[in-house]
Write a protein that holds these residues in place. Structure first.
Motif, short mmCIF file in Angstrom:
data_model
loop_
_atom_site.label_atom_id
_atom_site.label_comp_id
_atom_site.label_asym_id
_atom_site.label_seq_id
_atom_site.Cartn_x
_atom_site.Cartn_y
_atom_site.Cartn_z
N GLY A 73 0.79 -1.23 0.00
CA GLY A 73 0.00 0.00 0.00
C GLY A 73 0.82 1.28 0.00
O GLY A 73 0.38 2.30 0.53
N LEU A 74 1.99 1.24 -0.61
CA LEU A 74 2.82 2.45 -0.68
C LEU A 74 2.17 3.48 -1.60
O LEU A 74 1.53 3.12 -2.59
CB LEU A 74 4.21 2.11 -1.22
N PRO A 75 2.33 4.77 -1.31
CA PRO A 75 1.76 5.79 -2.19
C PRO A 75 2.41 5.74 -3.57
O PRO A 75 3.52 5.24 -3.73
CB PRO A 75 2.09 7.11 -1.49
N ARG A 76 1.70 6.27 -4.57
CA ARG A 76 2.22 6.26 -5.94
C ARG A 76 2.69 7.62 -6.44
O ARG A 76 3.41 7.68 -7.41
CB ARG A 76 1.15 5.75 -6.90
N THR A 77 2.24 8.69 -5.80
CA THR A 77 2.49 9.98 -6.43
C THR A 77 3.39 10.93 -5.67
O THR A 77 4.06 11.74 -6.28
CB THR A 77 1.16 10.71 -6.71
N GLU A 78 3.43 10.88 -4.37
CA GLU A 78 4.20 11.88 -3.64
C GLU A 78 4.93 11.27 -2.46
O GLU A 78 4.50 10.28 -1.89
CB GLU A 78 3.28 12.99 -3.11
N GLY A 79 6.02 11.92 -2.08
CA GLY A 79 6.73 11.54 -0.88
C GLY A 79 7.59 10.30 -1.06
O GLY A 79 7.68 9.72 -2.13
N PHE A 80 8.21 9.92 0.04
CA PHE A 80 9.08 8.75 0.08
C PHE A 80 8.75 7.96 1.32
O PHE A 80 8.60 8.55 2.39
CB PHE A 80 10.55 9.18 0.12
N PRO A 81 8.59 6.66 1.22
CA PRO A 81 8.72 5.84 0.03
C PRO A 81 7.49 5.94 -0.88
O PRO A 81 6.44 6.42 -0.45
CB PRO A 81 8.84 4.43 0.59
N ARG A 82 7.66 5.46 -2.11
CA ARG A 82 6.53 5.34 -3.04
C ARG A 82 6.82 4.24 -4.04
O ARG A 82 7.94 3.73 -4.11
CB ARG A 82 6.17 6.65 -3.69
N PHE A 83 5.81 3.89 -4.85
CA PHE A 83 5.91 2.71 -5.71
C PHE A 83 5.06 2.87 -6.97
O PHE A 83 3.94 3.39 -6.90
CB PHE A 83 5.41 1.48 -4.92
N TRP A 84 5.61 2.44 -8.10
CA TRP A 84 4.84 2.31 -9.35
C TRP A 84 4.84 0.85 -9.74
O TRP A 84 5.90 0.23 -9.85
CB TRP A 84 5.47 3.11 -10.48
N PRO A 85 3.67 0.25 -9.94
CA PRO A 85 3.61 -1.17 -10.31
C PRO A 85 4.20 -1.44 -11.70
O PRO A 85 4.37 -0.52 -12.50
CB PRO A 85 2.12 -1.50 -10.27
N ALA A 86 4.45 -2.70 -11.98
CA ALA A 86 5.06 -3.12 -13.24
C ALA A 86 4.19 -2.75 -14.43
O ALA A 86 2.97 -2.88 -14.40
CB ALA A 86 5.30 -4.63 -13.22
N GLU A 87 4.88 -2.27 -15.47
CA GLU A 87 4.24 -1.97 -16.74
C GLU A 87 5.26 -2.13 -17.85
O GLU A 87 6.47 -2.04 -17.63
CB GLU A 87 3.64 -0.56 -16.75
N ASP A 88 4.76 -2.36 -19.07
CA ASP A 88 5.64 -2.49 -20.22
C ASP A 88 6.21 -1.14 -20.59
O ASP A 88 5.49 -0.14 -20.61
CB ASP A 88 4.87 -3.07 -21.41
N LYS A 89 7.50 -1.13 -20.91
CA LYS A 89 8.20 0.09 -21.30
C LYS A 89 8.60 0.01 -22.77
O LYS A 89 8.84 -1.08 -23.29
CB LYS A 89 9.45 0.31 -20.42
N PRO A 90 8.70 1.15 -23.45
CA PRO A 90 9.04 1.13 -24.88
C PRO A 90 10.44 0.61 -25.16
O PRO A 90 10.75 0.27 -26.31
CB PRO A 90 8.90 2.59 -25.30
N TRP A 91 11.30 0.49 -24.17
CA TRP A 91 12.66 -0.01 -24.39
C TRP A 91 12.75 -1.52 -24.21
O TRP A 91 13.84 -2.08 -24.08
CB TRP A 91 13.67 0.72 -23.50
N GLY A 92 11.59 -2.21 -24.20
CA GLY A 92 11.59 -3.66 -24.20
C GLY A 92 11.68 -4.32 -22.83
O GLY A 92 12.02 -5.49 -22.73
N MET A 93 11.36 -3.56 -21.79
CA MET A 93 11.39 -4.11 -20.44
C MET A 93 10.01 -3.96 -19.80
O MET A 93 9.24 -3.08 -20.17
CB MET A 93 12.41 -3.36 -19.56
#
Length: 120
Positions: A81-101
């Motif tokens: 349940g870490l925040p996604r937009t502000e402060g520390f700590p925070r977290f963005w879940p996995a997603e496909d990136k244009p560089w193949g990762m």
């Protein structure tokens, strides 16, 4: 033959850093008060040096982890349940990136950037 590289990251407060990384599944292997700390999970080692004047919002430290299954790891972290937009700590879940990762992103309490990725 190279087999491993281990980041050495700043920590303002070893207690706070240790508590955060313990939630991520790491275990403390070594700690020398106000000097150095080593934590591990599986084959990953993260080392920390004490830096009381470190400012998370200005951090330029980071590391890249490659788990066997980035989606499973991302789901474990998302459950915290870490925040996604502000402060520390925070977290963005996995997603496909244009560089193949496929990548997730964690910022720890000190603003250290931990990218977690797997090739698509």
């Amino acid at each position: 033959m190279l087999e491993q590289i281990c980041p050495i990251l700043p920590s303002r407060d070893f207690g706070q850093t240790e508590a955060f990384y313990t939630r991520l599944g790491f275990e403390t292997q070594y700690k020398q008060a106000n000097q150095y700390m080593l934590m591990t999970r599986d084959k990953v080692e993260i080392h920390f040096f004490h830096h009381s004047g470190h400012r998370p919002e200005q951090s330029n430290h980071g590391a890249y982890m490659r788990p066997a299954d980035v989606d499973a790891f991302s789901a474990q972290i998302e459950a915290l349940g870490l925040p996604r937009t502000e402060g520390f700590p925070r977290f963005w879940p996995a997603e496909d990136k244009p560089w193949g990762m496929r990548e997730a992103v964690i910022w720890d309490p000190d603003g250290n950037l931990i990218r977690v990725g797997q090739e698509l």
